[in-house]
Design an enzyme around this catalytic site. Structure first.
Site, PDB file in Angstrom:
ATOM      1  N   GLU A  62     -26.027  46.576  -7.958  1.00  0.00           N
ATOM      2  CA  GLU A  62     -24.917  45.532  -7.328  1.00  0.00           C
ATOM      3  C   GLU A  62     -26.054  44.402  -6.620  1.00  0.00           C
ATOM      4  OE1 GLU A  62     -22.080  46.464  -4.180  1.00  0.00           O
ATOM      5  OE2 GLU A  62     -21.221  48.237  -5.272  1.00  0.00           O
ATOM      6  N   HIS A  65     -20.286  39.587  -4.031  1.00  0.00           N
ATOM      7  CA  HIS A  65     -21.151  40.766  -4.572  1.00  0.00           C
ATOM      8  C   HIS A  65     -20.421  41.019  -5.843  1.00  0.00           C
ATOM      9  CE1 HIS A  65     -18.587  42.961  -2.017  1.00  0.00           C
ATOM     10  NE2 HIS A  65     -18.824  44.221  -2.501  1.00  0.00           N
ATOM     11  N   HIS A  89     -19.349  44.344  -8.512  1.00  0.00           N
ATOM     12  CA  HIS A  89     -19.226  45.963  -8.342  1.00  0.00           C
ATOM     13  C   HIS A  89     -19.251  46.415  -9.824  1.00  0.00           C
ATOM     14  CE1 HIS A  89     -16.169  46.879  -4.729  1.00  0.00           C
ATOM     15  NE2 HIS A  89     -17.553  46.420  -4.408  1.00  0.00           N
TER      16      HIS A  89
HETATM   17 ZN   LIG Z   1     -18.021  45.965  -2.438  1.00  0.00          ZN
END
Ligand SMILES: [Zn+2]
Length: 165
Positions: free
Chosen positions: A39, A101, A103
């Site tokens: 990530e 972010h 995933h």
């Molecule tokens: Zn997350």
């Protein structure tokens, strides 16, 4: 008006938001399309002029962040340095506008941890804007949520428009 050539426009119930191509390019570079990729994430900065919102820049993972396949922990110090840098560089016009972010899923949804930590960030920091964004870049689609004064007012899925050259 911002030209289409340099950004993508997201129309929402709240407002129209433009995202610079440079930011889209950085998102695309970090998509977890392969099993070994961790990530990634960072801060979003941009400016608000009347009703026009522009996401101009985003930070990318630094060596101070902790990255794994299913987790990303951002260093507060590095994030604050990025915000200060962008603020000074723009003579105080570019401000903190949220977080992004990745995933490792095709169509990402925010985890409870994501929601809790974002609420905490919005609550505990002195912010220059009422409007903030939570962006989660999935493998196929990208989740885009708009917050106003700490409350989520709209969420949608978008497709990142530009190819990384
Ligand atoms: Zn997350």
């Amino acid at each position: 008006m911002v030209k289409n050539l340099i950004c993508m426009i997201i129309k929402s119930l709240h407002s129209d938001i433009s995202i610079r191509t440079e930011v889209i390019t950085l998102f695309k570079k970090h998509i977890q399309s392969k099993k070994e990729l961790p990530e990634s994430g960072g801060i979003l900065t941009g400016r608000i002029l009347n009703k026009e919102i522009e996401i101009i820049s985003c930070s990318v993972p630094s060596s101070d962040d902790i990255q794994s396949r299913y987790n990303f922990i951002r260093s507060h110090k590095t994030a604050q340095n990025f915000i200060n840098y962008r603020f000074e560089r723009s003579n105080g016009t570019e401000i903190y506008l949220g977080e992004w972010h990745t995933h490792p899923e095709d169509k990402p949804t925010p985890s409870n941890t994501d929601l809790k930590s974002f609420h905490k960030t919005l609550k505990n920091n002195r912010l220059n804007s009422d409007v903030h964004f939570m962006i989660i870049v999935g493998i196929v689609e990208t989740y885009f949520a708009i917050y106003d004064k700490g409350n989520m007012v709209d969420q949608k899925y978008i497709t990142l428009l530009y190819e990384v050259s």
